[in-house]
Motif scaffolding. Structure first.
Motif, PDB file in Angstrom:
ATOM      1  N   PHE A 226       0.818  -1.215   0.000  1.00 47.11           N
ATOM      2  CA  PHE A 226       0.000   0.000   0.000  1.00 47.11           C
ATOM      3  C   PHE A 226       0.853   1.268   0.000  1.00 47.11           C
ATOM      4  N   ALA A 227       2.170   1.114   0.128  1.00 51.44           N
ATOM      5  CA  ALA A 227       3.069   2.274   0.195  1.00 51.44           C
ATOM      6  C   ALA A 227       2.924   3.216  -1.008  1.00 51.44           C
ATOM      7  N   PRO A 228       2.743   2.682  -2.232  1.00 53.08           N
ATOM      8  CA  PRO A 228       2.688   3.610  -3.375  1.00 53.08           C
ATOM      9  C   PRO A 228       1.619   4.695  -3.250  1.00 53.08           C
ATOM     10  N   PHE A 229       0.519   4.417  -2.549  1.00 49.41           N
ATOM     11  CA  PHE A 229      -0.555   5.423  -2.474  1.00 49.41           C
ATOM     12  C   PHE A 229      -0.122   6.674  -1.701  1.00 49.41           C
ATOM     13  N   PRO A 230       0.306   6.535  -0.415  1.00 48.39           N
ATOM     14  CA  PRO A 230       0.741   7.760   0.279  1.00 48.39           C
ATOM     15  C   PRO A 230       2.024   8.359  -0.295  1.00 48.39           C
TER      16      PRO A 230
ATOM     17  N   ALA B 139      -8.726   9.162   1.911  1.00 47.95           N
ATOM     18  CA  ALA B 139      -8.711   9.437   3.357  1.00 47.95           C
ATOM     19  C   ALA B 139      -7.804   8.435   4.060  1.00 47.95           C
ATOM     20  N   PHE B 140      -7.831   7.185   3.595  1.00 46.14           N
ATOM     21  CA  PHE B 140      -6.898   6.140   4.025  1.00 46.14           C
ATOM     22  C   PHE B 140      -6.474   5.400   2.755  1.00 46.14           C
ATOM     23  N   SER B 141      -5.284   4.820   2.779  1.00 49.54           N
ATOM     24  CA  SER B 141      -4.751   4.162   1.566  1.00 49.54           C
ATOM     25  C   SER B 141      -5.733   3.144   1.009  1.00 49.54           C
TER      26      SER B 141
END
Lengths: 132, 385, 354
Positions: free
Chosen positions: B163-167, B284-286
């Motif tokens: 999920f790192a790519p999103f933030p 709002a969240f990944s």
């Protein structure tokens, strides 16, 4: 102090009472006044057994202020044996001991104390099913 | 019904605005939009806001903001749909103009979360969930999103780092947006080490508590020549709802309201998902970014993190998302967020985004504003004229 | 005058249930923190049970009572009295029994009150429930002995003050798993141990605790009971005494001529600590779990202040059928997770923030 809510929700929090549609048989928790499936208003109270399995879970490290003193605590979506999912806190379990699919059972625990002078709010939580 | 267009846009920076009250933030954004439109007045005002009553002890925002903006006698009302309040207010403005009832209407989204301490705002935000069966037993918004994320990871076999790519992308873009709250990049390593909020959600999955206001001026498409502003066509602005409780959904990791509103928006605009040039997602969240992208038809179920890793959502990728930093990077002034998304999408369509953020050849830009854990979703499509 | 107490109508235990929280604090944790481990060879018990942060006498009473109901198979609506004996009722004013009876579906046709008599509040509730059923005022009554006992940090009591207890549904002898043969209670004004109103921790009355209090009262209660019923120690298959530590009940048993074997099943204090109003009754459930039809079991509580309730029960063949309907007491004893003093201090509000 949300005393009216606590009092009103006793049968849900204490006894897991939801509804069953007399027309189509769908069971719901929380209770409904109109069946979400067939729109019937003929519903009767239905008490869930309190047994189920973990559908998803989380351990909370930053909480709403009422629950701040309880961190870390764990929560889950539990798939009840009768079908519906229920949102709940978990009891007697550490963050590394929870798994999706694990059998759990309802217990009554303190949900929170409404300050030093307010009522103690009791209700359902779920814990790993006891092994006999 | 008449076709409509955005003729003016305005925004304040997203910050902790201790020095401005709600009315002043809203008036700044509103007048910026009116000036941008080349207009002098508005006939109706729709205010998107969630928590002014709980956090600023001020309700009745329609009248308050109309009064302080200098339009004391116009139609004005507050629209509330949790985090989707902003786009829900835009939808009301669009309907008012499309129906022929108003010739020029404004939507302003405004939120001030920092009037009191942070914990109090967390409790207020949780009022968007089911008070009897979620918030009052100890679930914050992060907790509900964590339940979705955990199940999503389980069903599709993802780990936290997927999920790192999103933030990382949100911060990458936000650093070039002068109005963004977080104008610095973050790394995957920082993401993996961030402190947990509601496992598996950590601080860098979560959009920040912030204040801000954004506004749009909306007119009939046929009248755009009467204004000096650069017009952008509103091809669709569609709203749908789902169960308030996450546990009452057939599948808690499918945003059905997002599916419905996106499908309605495609139908109204007469286009397909592949026609969209960029997508302002409600990150709002990944996990919500992933679910939103999938519900909108940009990825198959379970594929969004994979596409993110492949760079599909970068500014120069196939479908850029959160091009101004999204909720994670720009900030998430709750009731204003949906209007910020549309202001940013309008800039992309106009071609006036900052150089590093401008997507090439934007014809259609889509925004999706999500309330609660997905109980209200507004999907809008803007089109180049 | 006959001193023995027997109800007019033969009465017994229809169902019984135990509860012990999951967490254990080893005595060595307390010893290391407060005594630098100096007393490590003289610890009163190995470990004590500690309630989770969301547990109290009400929640624990509910689980024990649910277990009792499972064994009894009784319609909760037929239970006409709910009496919870404890020195740690969560409310000073509002009976624990109201919450317990609402959750168990016993309301509204019931009486529901709280008992307090230090560590014998539970057996006091059993006496009252027996009388209530035995007089014919109600068909069934629920009696609970349950505590989340608190010892002052560093005090000798802290080693043992624990959490747990048991619940009993009393009813007609024909349905009973154990029929009451007779009981006797012995009470005097003895200030061996007390807690004043609004105080968090109790005080000891010097050396009254042993001879004048525990040994004197249990001795009189048990010997009177046996005399009146014409029984010898050898008539009992098992005996269960109040168990504030390992030493006291062992010594008491020896003084009364009970063998180590007779007290073995009911002596849990080494593994779970002193559960106060829950202590003797919890041991009694463990004895019932192992009892055979026809067995006679002695139960003798002790409560500071002071008094002792002694009972003689005769187990019936119904025990075989109901035993496995609920978790055994030993299964709760074995369900354990050891915790360190820090977590115990946080959960038990030893860390004062204001």
């Amino acid at each position: 102090m949300d005393i009216p809510r606590y009092w009103r929700l006793r049968n849900q929090r204490y006894r897991l009472e939801g509804t069953e549609c007399i027309e189509c048989g769908q069971r719901n928790f929380p209770p409904r006044c109109i069946c979400p499936h067939c729109k019937s208003d003929s519903l009767k109270s239905f008490r869930f057994s309190g047994r189920g399995t973990v559908y998803s879970f989380s351990t909370i490290y930053q909480a709403l202020d009422t629950f701040d003193k309880d961190i870390p605590y764990s929560i889950a979506l539990v798939k009840l044996d009768e079908g519906p999912l229920i949102t709940t806190q978990l009891a007697d379990v550490g963050p590394d001991e929870i798994q999706i699919g694990q059998p759990v059972e309802m217990v009554i625990r303190k949900i929170y104390e409404d300050g030093e002078n307010g009522p103690i709010q009791y209700g359902y939580k779920f814990r790993p099913a006891l092994k006999e | 019904m008449r076709q409509t267009a955005i003729i003016g846009i305005g925004q304040t920076p997203v910050r902790e605005h201790w020095d401005y009250p709600i009315r002043q933030l809203a008036v700044q954004a509103l007048w910026a939009a009116i000036k941008d439109a080349g207009a002098k007045h508005i006939e109706g005002l729709f205010v998107g806001n969630m928590l002014s009553g709980a956090l600023a002890e001020q309700e009745h925002l329609g009248a308050l903001i109309a009064d302080y903006a200098g339009f004391p006698c116009i139609e004005a009302v507050k629209v509330e749909a949790a985090c989707a309040s902003g786009a829900a207010a835009v939808r009301q403005a669009v309907l008012a103009v499309a129906s022929g009832h108003l010739e020029i209407a404004a939507a302003v989204g405004v939120e001030k979360l920092t009037e009191f301490s942070g914990k109090f705002s967390g409790k207020a935000l949780a009022t968007a969930a089911d008070a009897d069966y979620e918030a009052s037993i100890g679930l914050s918004f992060a907790a509900l999103n964590a339940l979705m994320m955990q199940r999503y990871m389980y069903e599709y076999g993802y780990s936290k780092e997927d999920f790192a790519p999103f933030p990382v992308l949100a911060h990458q873009n936000a650093q070039y947006n002068p109005n963004a709250m977080f104008r610095y990049p973050i790394t995957k390593e920082q993401y993996l080490k961030a402190k947990p909020i509601a496992d598996p959600i950590n601080l860098l999955d979560s959009s920040p508590i912030s204040d801000g206001a954004a506004a749009l001026v909306i007119v009939p498409l046929k009248n755009i020549q009467s204004f000096g502003g650069s017009a952008v066509k509103i091809s669709a602005c569609e709203i749908a709802t789902d169960t308030i409780g996450l546990d009452n959904r057939e599948n808690p990791i499918v945003l059905k309201a997002a599916q419905k509103s996106a499908q309605a928006a495609y139908k109204t605009a007469g286009i397909q998902p592949r026609d969209i040039s960029l997508f302002e997602a409600h990150d709002a969240f990944s996990i919500i970014t992933a679910l939103s992208v999938e519900a909108s038809g940009f990825a198959n179920a379970g594929k969004a993190p994979k596409l993110a890793a492949d760079g599909v959502f970068n500014i120069n990728g196939r479908l850029p998302i959160s091009t101004f930093g999204g909720l994670k990077g720009r900030g998430h002034p709750v009731g204003a967020t949906g209007v910020y998304q549309l202001v940013e999408a309008a800039k992309q369509v106009r071609g006036t985004a900052p150089d590093k953020l401008q997507v090439d050849d934007v014809r259609l830009a889509m925004t999706q504003n999500i309330g609660g854990s997905g109980a209200t979703v507004v999907t809008s499509i803007l089109e180049k004229i | 005058m006959s001193k023995i107490m027997k109800p007019i109508r033969k009465t017994g235990i229809i169902g019984y249930g135990a509860y012990i929280p999951k967490y254990r604090l080893p005595a060595s944790e307390i010893s290391n923190l407060w005594r630098d481990g100096q007393d490590k060879d003289f610890l009163p018990i190995k470990q004590k049970s500690v309630p989770g942060p969301d547990e109290d006498t009400i929640t624990m009473s509910i689980e024990a009572s649910q277990n009792a109901l499972k064994r009894a198979g009784t319609d909760p609506q037929k239970i006409r009295a709910v009496w919870v004996g404890s020195e740690s009722h969560p409310y000073a004013v509002k009976p624990s029994g109201t919450v317990v009876s609402q959750i168990l579906g016993i309301v509204p046709d019931t009486v529901a009150g709280d008992f307090e008599f230090a560590c014998k509040a539970g057996t006091e509730a059993i006496q009252a429930a027996t009388a209530f059923v035995g007089s014919g005022m109600g068909e069934y009554a629920l009696a609970v002995g349950m505590d989340t006992a608190q010892g002052k940090p560093g005090d000798a009591l802290e080693y043992t003050a624990a959490a747990g207890g048991a619940a009993f549904i009393m009813g007609p002898a024909e349905e009973a798993v154990a029929v009451l043969e007779g009981s006797y209670s012995y009470v005097t004004d003895t200030p061996d141990f007390f807690r004043r109103a609004h105080q968090k921790y109790p005080e000891h009355g010097n050396r009254f605790t042993g001879d004048l209090a525990y040994f004197h009262h249990i001795f009189n209660a048990v010997t009177t009971l046996m005399e009146e019923l014409n029984l010898q120690t050898s008539d009992f298959a098992q005996a269960v005494f109040h168990q504030p530590n390992v030493k006291f009940p062992r010594k008491k048993a020896k003084d009364l001529n009970f063998t180590a074997k007779q007290i073995k099943e009911g002596l849990l204090v080494d593994f779970v600590g002193n559960t106060y109003a829950g202590a003797s009754v919890l041991g009694f459930t463990a004895a019932l779990d192992k009892a055979n039809p026809g067995d006679r079991i002695l139960l003798a509580s002790f409560g500071s202040g002071a008094g002792s309730d002694a009972f003689s029960f005769i187990v019936t063949d119904k025990i075989e059928k109901v035993r496995d309907r609920a978790p055994s007491t030993r299964s709760y004893v074995h369900r354990e997770e050891k915790i360190e003093y820090a977590r115990y201090a946080r959960w038990r509000n030893k860390i004062v923030m204001h």
